[in-house]
Scaffold this motif. Sequence first.
Motif, PDB file in Angstrom:
ATOM      1  N   SER A 101       0.827  -1.207   0.000  1.00  0.00           N
ATOM      2  CA  SER A 101       0.000   0.000   0.000  1.00  0.00           C
ATOM      3  C   SER A 101       0.861   1.256   0.000  1.00  0.00           C
ATOM      4  CB  SER A 101      -0.930  -0.002   1.220  1.00  0.00           C
ATOM      5  OG  SER A 101      -1.784  -1.117   1.186  1.00  0.00           O
ATOM      6  N   ARG A 102       1.953   1.223   0.755  1.00  0.00           N
ATOM      7  CA  ARG A 102       2.841   2.393   0.772  1.00  0.00           C
ATOM      8  C   ARG A 102       3.551   2.561  -0.563  1.00  0.00           C
ATOM      9  NH1 ARG A 102       6.840   2.649   5.454  1.00  0.00           N
ATOM     10  NH2 ARG A 102       6.910   4.816   4.807  1.00  0.00           N
ATOM     11  N   LEU A 103       3.916   1.442  -1.203  1.00  0.00           N
ATOM     12  CA  LEU A 103       4.535   1.546  -2.517  1.00  0.00           C
ATOM     13  C   LEU A 103       3.569   2.159  -3.532  1.00  0.00           C
ATOM     14  CD1 LEU A 103       6.557  -1.771  -2.965  1.00  0.00           C
ATOM     15  CD2 LEU A 103       7.451   0.556  -2.926  1.00  0.00           C
ATOM     16  N   GLU A 104       2.309   1.738  -3.488  1.00  0.00           N
ATOM     17  CA  GLU A 104       1.310   2.324  -4.390  1.00  0.00           C
ATOM     18  C   GLU A 104       1.153   3.814  -4.125  1.00  0.00           C
ATOM     19  OE1 GLU A 104      -2.027  -0.194  -3.538  1.00  0.00           O
ATOM     20  OE2 GLU A 104      -1.784  -1.268  -5.442  1.00  0.00           O
ATOM     21  N   ALA A 105       1.203   4.196  -2.847  1.00  0.00           N
ATOM     22  CA  ALA A 105       1.096   5.614  -2.517  1.00  0.00           C
ATOM     23  C   ALA A 105       2.308   6.387  -3.036  1.00  0.00           C
ATOM     24  CB  ALA A 105       0.968   5.781  -1.000  1.00  0.00           C
ATOM     25  N   ALA A 169      13.605   1.210   0.584  1.00  0.00           N
ATOM     26  CA  ALA A 169      14.573   1.361  -0.499  1.00  0.00           C
ATOM     27  C   ALA A 169      13.988   2.136  -1.680  1.00  0.00           C
ATOM     28  CB  ALA A 169      15.046  -0.018  -0.955  1.00  0.00           C
ATOM     29  N   THR A 170      12.694   1.914  -1.979  1.00  0.00           N
ATOM     30  CA  THR A 170      12.058   2.668  -3.068  1.00  0.00           C
ATOM     31  C   THR A 170      11.950   4.140  -2.714  1.00  0.00           C
ATOM     32  OG1 THR A 170      10.805   0.709  -3.711  1.00  0.00           O
ATOM     33  CG2 THR A 170       9.997   2.822  -4.505  1.00  0.00           C
ATOM     34  N   VAL A 200       8.194   1.787 -10.112  1.00  0.00           N
ATOM     35  CA  VAL A 200       7.528   1.462  -8.844  1.00  0.00           C
ATOM     36  C   VAL A 200       6.260   0.663  -9.102  1.00  0.00           C
ATOM     37  CG1 VAL A 200       6.438   2.430  -6.785  1.00  0.00           C
ATOM     38  CG2 VAL A 200       8.512   3.467  -7.690  1.00  0.00           C
ATOM     39  N   ALA A 201       5.527   1.013 -10.159  1.00  0.00           N
ATOM     40  CA  ALA A 201       4.306   0.270 -10.489  1.00  0.00           C
ATOM     41  C   ALA A 201       4.628  -1.191 -10.810  1.00  0.00           C
ATOM     42  CB  ALA A 201       3.592   0.927 -11.666  1.00  0.00           C
ATOM     43  N   ALA A 202       5.713  -1.417 -11.556  1.00  0.00           N
ATOM     44  CA  ALA A 202       6.120  -2.793 -11.850  1.00  0.00           C
ATOM     45  C   ALA A 202       6.509  -3.533 -10.577  1.00  0.00           C
ATOM     46  CB  ALA A 202       7.280  -2.791 -12.838  1.00  0.00           C
ATOM     47  N   ASP A 203       7.178  -2.808  -9.646  1.00  0.00           N
ATOM     48  CA  ASP A 203       7.544  -3.416  -8.364  1.00  0.00           C
ATOM     49  C   ASP A 203       6.301  -3.793  -7.571  1.00  0.00           C
ATOM     50  OD1 ASP A 203       9.014  -4.294  -6.227  1.00  0.00           O
ATOM     51  OD2 ASP A 203       9.545  -2.308  -5.491  1.00  0.00           O
ATOM     52  N   VAL A 204       5.281  -2.939  -7.595  1.00  0.00           N
ATOM     53  CA  VAL A 204       4.035  -3.226  -6.881  1.00  0.00           C
ATOM     54  C   VAL A 204       3.369  -4.476  -7.445  1.00  0.00           C
ATOM     55  CG1 VAL A 204       1.684  -2.392  -6.461  1.00  0.00           C
ATOM     56  CG2 VAL A 204       3.631  -0.858  -6.147  1.00  0.00           C
ATOM     57  N   ARG A 205       3.326  -4.596  -8.769  1.00  0.00           N
ATOM     58  CA  ARG A 205       2.709  -5.773  -9.383  1.00  0.00           C
ATOM     59  C   ARG A 205       3.464  -7.052  -8.988  1.00  0.00           C
ATOM     60  NH1 ARG A 205       2.162  -2.076 -13.741  1.00  0.00           N
ATOM     61  NH2 ARG A 205       4.113  -2.837 -14.692  1.00  0.00           N
ATOM     62  N   ALA A 206       4.797  -6.970  -9.002  1.00  0.00           N
ATOM     63  CA  ALA A 206       5.585  -8.152  -8.630  1.00  0.00           C
ATOM     64  C   ALA A 206       5.360  -8.522  -7.167  1.00  0.00           C
ATOM     65  CB  ALA A 206       7.065  -7.877  -8.884  1.00  0.00           C
ATOM     66  N   ARG A 207       5.310  -7.515  -6.291  1.00  0.00           N
ATOM     67  CA  ARG A 207       5.122  -7.813  -4.866  1.00  0.00           C
ATOM     68  C   ARG A 207       3.732  -8.366  -4.593  1.00  0.00           C
ATOM     69  NH1 ARG A 207       8.377  -3.775  -0.815  1.00  0.00           N
ATOM     70  NH2 ARG A 207      10.123  -3.280  -2.170  1.00  0.00           N
ATOM     71  N   ARG A 273       8.124 -14.604   5.267  1.00  0.00           N
ATOM     72  CA  ARG A 273       8.528 -13.218   5.489  1.00  0.00           C
ATOM     73  C   ARG A 273       9.608 -12.841   4.487  1.00  0.00           C
ATOM     74  NH1 ARG A 273       8.169 -10.038  10.013  1.00  0.00           N
ATOM     75  NH2 ARG A 273       7.529 -11.848  11.236  1.00  0.00           N
ATOM     76  N   GLY A 274       9.389 -11.799   3.726  1.00  0.00           N
ATOM     77  CA  GLY A 274      10.365 -11.373   2.729  1.00  0.00           C
ATOM     78  C   GLY A 274      11.487 -10.556   3.351  1.00  0.00           C
ATOM     79  N   GLU A 275      12.635 -10.620   2.730  1.00  0.00           N
ATOM     80  CA  GLU A 275      13.771  -9.817   3.173  1.00  0.00           C
ATOM     81  C   GLU A 275      13.589  -8.376   2.681  1.00  0.00           C
ATOM     82  OE1 GLU A 275      16.234 -10.581   5.099  1.00  0.00           O
ATOM     83  OE2 GLU A 275      15.745 -12.713   5.353  1.00  0.00           O
ATOM     84  N   LYS A 276      13.815  -7.451   3.580  1.00  0.00           N
ATOM     85  CA  LYS A 276      13.677  -6.044   3.233  1.00  0.00           C
ATOM     86  C   LYS A 276      14.884  -5.594   2.422  1.00  0.00           C
ATOM     87  CE  LYS A 276      12.364  -1.651   5.329  1.00  0.00           C
ATOM     88  NZ  LYS A 276      12.105  -0.941   6.609  1.00  0.00           N
ATOM     89  N   LEU A 277      14.641  -4.861   1.335  1.00  0.00           N
ATOM     90  CA  LEU A 277      15.732  -4.385   0.497  1.00  0.00           C
ATOM     91  C   LEU A 277      16.575  -3.368   1.266  1.00  0.00           C
ATOM     92  CD1 LEU A 277      13.857  -3.891  -2.893  1.00  0.00           C
ATOM     93  CD2 LEU A 277      15.385  -5.766  -2.258  1.00  0.00           C
ATOM     94  N   PRO A 278      17.894  -3.413   1.103  1.00  0.00           N
ATOM     95  CA  PRO A 278      18.756  -2.484   1.852  1.00  0.00           C
ATOM     96  C   PRO A 278      18.598  -1.049   1.363  1.00  0.00           C
ATOM     97  CG  PRO A 278      20.049  -3.749   0.284  1.00  0.00           C
ATOM     98  CD  PRO A 278      18.666  -4.333   0.258  1.00  0.00           C
ATOM     99  N   ARG A 279      18.667  -0.124   2.299  1.00  0.00           N
ATOM    100  CA  ARG A 279      18.602   1.288   1.947  1.00  0.00           C
ATOM    101  C   ARG A 279      19.993   1.795   1.605  1.00  0.00           C
ATOM    102  NH1 ARG A 279      16.258   4.757   6.336  1.00  0.00           N
ATOM    103  NH2 ARG A 279      16.473   6.237   4.623  1.00  0.00           N
ATOM    104  N   PHE A 280      20.054   2.949   0.905  1.00  0.00           N
ATOM    105  CA  PHE A 280      21.358   3.457   0.485  1.00  0.00           C
ATOM    106  C   PHE A 280      21.551   4.936   0.787  1.00  0.00           C
ATOM    107  CE2 PHE A 280      18.467   3.675  -3.097  1.00  0.00           C
ATOM    108  CZ  PHE A 280      18.667   4.939  -3.620  1.00  0.00           C
ATOM    109  N   ILE A 281      20.536   5.645   1.302  1.00  0.00           N
ATOM    110  CA  ILE A 281      20.729   7.014   1.776  1.00  0.00           C
ATOM    111  C   ILE A 281      20.005   7.148   3.107  1.00  0.00           C
ATOM    112  CG2 ILE A 281      20.906   7.988  -0.556  1.00  0.00           C
ATOM    113  CD1 ILE A 281      18.113   9.101  -0.207  1.00  0.00           C
TER     114      ILE A 281
END
Length: 291
Positions: A101-105, A169-170, A200-207, A273-281
């Motif tokens: 939901s946050r990714l869609e937002a 990460a997104t 991001v939309a493609a990432d949402v569909r995959a998730r 439970r999925g692994e959270k992608l690492p952040r970079f900033i």
Amino acid sequence: MMLPLLAAAAAALLLSGVFLGIYGLRRTPVSPPRPPRKQARLTSRIRRTSSRTKALLAAGLVAGVLVAVFTGWLIALVVLPLAAAGIPYLLTAPEGTEQISRLEAMEEWTRSLAGVLTVGYGLEQALVTTLRSTPPAIRPQVTALVARLHARWSTADALRAFADDLDDATGDLIAANLILAAQRRGTGLASVLEGLAESVAADVRARRAIEADRAKPRTTARWITIITFAVLALLAFNGNYIKPYGTPLGQAILAVLLAGYVAVLLWMRQMARGEKLPRFIGRAIADRSRA
């Protein structure tokens, strides 16, 4: 009378030890330091969860006392409170739905920001303008970003704090593109944001597809648990079938079997439970690089 009490106490200690051992063996990711605003939200969430857990534990303890008084099964004093508080946690979905939901937002907000930029607004003015149309899932974070801009923060620092608020990460990717745009003040940011929104939309569909696959074993485990408890409740009226478990040794064996079932549910939840992608900033990355 002392032998059943000692056996029940031993079974209770065994069950508690196995449950705590399984909980301790779970791989717990080391989360980076959170900003005070994030800590406040996390603390309020823990308080809500803990009050709900206390209510479930209290209800399970009352049920355990009633079962122990009317049937003599002292193990119910431990099993029923743990089951009442633990089974809902084990069978509920992890946080994947909220993250989607946050990714869609984020996608919707990024598209809105790109649209505002195409009409000739500057970056800071566009960020302020998008607040009115920000989706509820990330409205607090965008509100904090706009408040920092109004408080004369530099755009880059406000965007880094925005990335910390999103803690994703997104969100880092979106903030990084905006920071580059704030530093270089070039053209073409709107088209970059449009492409980023498509990503991001493609990432949402995959998730969503992954989350649908993860929901299948949870649904199976939920129905197996419901059927198991229903069968056990029916068999409880058949004294001959459950009579062996009424002895001290039987209650100890029952405690081990229940602990094994809980271990399987914990294993299933950990696998889903999925692994959270690492952040970079963000602040945590800056502190780590300085260290």
